[in-house]
Write a protein that holds these residues in place. Sequence first.
Motif, PDB file in Angstrom:
ATOM      1  N   HIS A 292      38.448  57.439  35.019  1.00  0.00           N
ATOM      2  CA  HIS A 292      38.820  56.284  34.191  1.00  0.00           C
ATOM      3  C   HIS A 292      40.176  55.678  34.569  1.00  0.00           C
ATOM      4  O   HIS A 292      40.656  54.768  33.896  1.00  0.00           O
ATOM      5  CB  HIS A 292      38.807  56.694  32.718  1.00  0.00           C
ATOM      6  CG  HIS A 292      37.444  57.078  32.249  1.00  0.00           C
ATOM      7  ND1 HIS A 292      36.450  56.157  32.028  1.00  0.00           N
ATOM      8  CD2 HIS A 292      36.892  58.283  32.011  1.00  0.00           C
ATOM      9  CE1 HIS A 292      35.344  56.781  31.655  1.00  0.00           C
ATOM     10  NE2 HIS A 292      35.581  58.078  31.642  1.00  0.00           N
ATOM     11  N   TYR A 293      40.764  56.144  35.657  1.00  0.00           N
ATOM     12  CA  TYR A 293      42.071  55.640  36.094  1.00  0.00           C
ATOM     13  C   TYR A 293      41.890  54.290  36.782  1.00  0.00           C
ATOM     14  O   TYR A 293      40.994  54.114  37.600  1.00  0.00           O
ATOM     15  CB  TYR A 293      42.713  56.634  37.064  1.00  0.00           C
ATOM     16  CG  TYR A 293      44.213  56.571  37.119  1.00  0.00           C
ATOM     17  CD1 TYR A 293      44.976  57.321  36.237  1.00  0.00           C
ATOM     18  CD2 TYR A 293      44.863  55.778  38.042  1.00  0.00           C
ATOM     19  CE1 TYR A 293      46.365  57.282  36.291  1.00  0.00           C
ATOM     20  CE2 TYR A 293      46.244  55.735  38.101  1.00  0.00           C
ATOM     21  CZ  TYR A 293      46.986  56.481  37.218  1.00  0.00           C
ATOM     22  OH  TYR A 293      48.351  56.440  37.266  1.00  0.00           O
ATOM     23  N   ARG A 294      42.711  53.332  36.418  1.00  0.00           N
ATOM     24  CA  ARG A 294      42.627  51.985  36.993  1.00  0.00           C
ATOM     25  C   ARG A 294      43.840  51.712  37.873  1.00  0.00           C
ATOM     26  O   ARG A 294      44.943  52.194  37.614  1.00  0.00           O
ATOM     27  CB  ARG A 294      42.543  50.937  35.890  1.00  0.00           C
ATOM     28  CG  ARG A 294      41.238  51.012  35.106  1.00  0.00           C
ATOM     29  CD  ARG A 294      41.216  49.947  34.021  1.00  0.00           C
ATOM     30  NE  ARG A 294      40.026  50.011  33.218  1.00  0.00           N
ATOM     31  CZ  ARG A 294      38.919  49.314  33.444  1.00  0.00           C
ATOM     32  NH1 ARG A 294      38.853  48.503  34.475  1.00  0.00           N
ATOM     33  NH2 ARG A 294      37.884  49.426  32.646  1.00  0.00           N
TER      34      ARG A 294
ATOM     35  N   PRO B 272      46.965  50.091  39.035  1.00  0.00           N
ATOM     36  CA  PRO B 272      47.950  49.377  38.211  1.00  0.00           C
ATOM     37  C   PRO B 272      48.583  48.141  38.843  1.00  0.00           C
ATOM     38  O   PRO B 272      49.306  47.413  38.165  1.00  0.00           O
ATOM     39  CB  PRO B 272      49.006  50.451  37.950  1.00  0.00           C
ATOM     40  CG  PRO B 272      48.941  51.336  39.147  1.00  0.00           C
ATOM     41  CD  PRO B 272      47.495  51.328  39.588  1.00  0.00           C
TER      42      PRO B 272
ATOM     43  N   LYS C 234      44.209  45.277  41.123  1.00  0.00           N
ATOM     44  CA  LYS C 234      44.753  45.628  39.806  1.00  0.00           C
ATOM     45  C   LYS C 234      43.644  45.587  38.750  1.00  0.00           C
ATOM     46  O   LYS C 234      42.859  44.647  38.688  1.00  0.00           O
ATOM     47  CB  LYS C 234      45.863  44.655  39.421  1.00  0.00           C
ATOM     48  CG  LYS C 234      46.507  44.990  38.096  1.00  0.00           C
ATOM     49  CD  LYS C 234      47.628  44.054  37.763  1.00  0.00           C
ATOM     50  CE  LYS C 234      48.249  44.465  36.440  1.00  0.00           C
ATOM     51  NZ  LYS C 234      49.387  43.629  36.103  1.00  0.00           N
ATOM     52  N   GLY C 235      43.597  46.641  37.943  1.00  0.00           N
ATOM     53  CA  GLY C 235      42.644  46.716  36.855  1.00  0.00           C
ATOM     54  C   GLY C 235      41.305  47.348  37.214  1.00  0.00           C
ATOM     55  O   GLY C 235      40.519  47.677  36.340  1.00  0.00           O
ATOM     56  N   ARG C 236      41.046  47.545  38.495  1.00  0.00           N
ATOM     57  CA  ARG C 236      39.775  48.163  38.909  1.00  0.00           C
ATOM     58  C   ARG C 236      39.882  49.678  38.842  1.00  0.00           C
ATOM     59  O   ARG C 236      40.941  50.253  39.089  1.00  0.00           O
ATOM     60  CB  ARG C 236      39.428  47.772  40.337  1.00  0.00           C
ATOM     61  CG  ARG C 236      38.963  46.353  40.472  1.00  0.00           C
ATOM     62  CD  ARG C 236      38.197  46.244  41.744  1.00  0.00           C
ATOM     63  NE  ARG C 236      37.788  44.886  41.998  1.00  0.00           N
ATOM     64  CZ  ARG C 236      37.248  44.501  43.127  1.00  0.00           C
ATOM     65  NH1 ARG C 236      37.079  45.362  44.109  1.00  0.00           N
ATOM     66  NH2 ARG C 236      36.873  43.259  43.290  1.00  0.00           N
ATOM     67  N   TYR C 237      38.749  50.304  38.536  1.00  0.00           N
ATOM     68  CA  TYR C 237      38.706  51.768  38.616  1.00  0.00           C
ATOM     69  C   TYR C 237      38.952  52.172  40.065  1.00  0.00           C
ATOM     70  O   TYR C 237      38.512  51.490  40.988  1.00  0.00           O
ATOM     71  CB  TYR C 237      37.338  52.294  38.181  1.00  0.00           C
ATOM     72  CG  TYR C 237      37.062  52.141  36.712  1.00  0.00           C
ATOM     73  CD1 TYR C 237      37.810  52.841  35.762  1.00  0.00           C
ATOM     74  CD2 TYR C 237      36.032  51.323  36.262  1.00  0.00           C
ATOM     75  CE1 TYR C 237      37.547  52.696  34.409  1.00  0.00           C
ATOM     76  CE2 TYR C 237      35.765  51.186  34.915  1.00  0.00           C
ATOM     77  CZ  TYR C 237      36.526  51.876  33.990  1.00  0.00           C
ATOM     78  OH  TYR C 237      36.267  51.742  32.655  1.00  0.00           O
TER      79      TYR C 237
END
Length: 77
Positions: free
Chosen positions: A15-17, A19, A24-27
């Motif tokens: 679940h880490y995206r 940063p 940015k914002g994608r798994y």
Amino acid sequence: MNIVPDKKQLLELAHYRMPFGKFKGRYLVELPEPYLVWFQQSGFPEGKLGIMLRAMLEIKINGLEGLIRKIQKDFPQ
């Protein structure tokens, strides 16, 4: 020798995206492998992000993305 993955760390990795930057914002599992290889060649970031990117590269190299996607599906956050 049995290697038992840490469930908490796998959940966090799934679940880490990303940063910052272009993705940015994608798994992390959604990052293209060449992007992760670039980090490997240029130097991974310090800290947790670098650890997560390194782990994701190993997962991708070994064709285990399906494991991460299953964790995302089975344990949504």
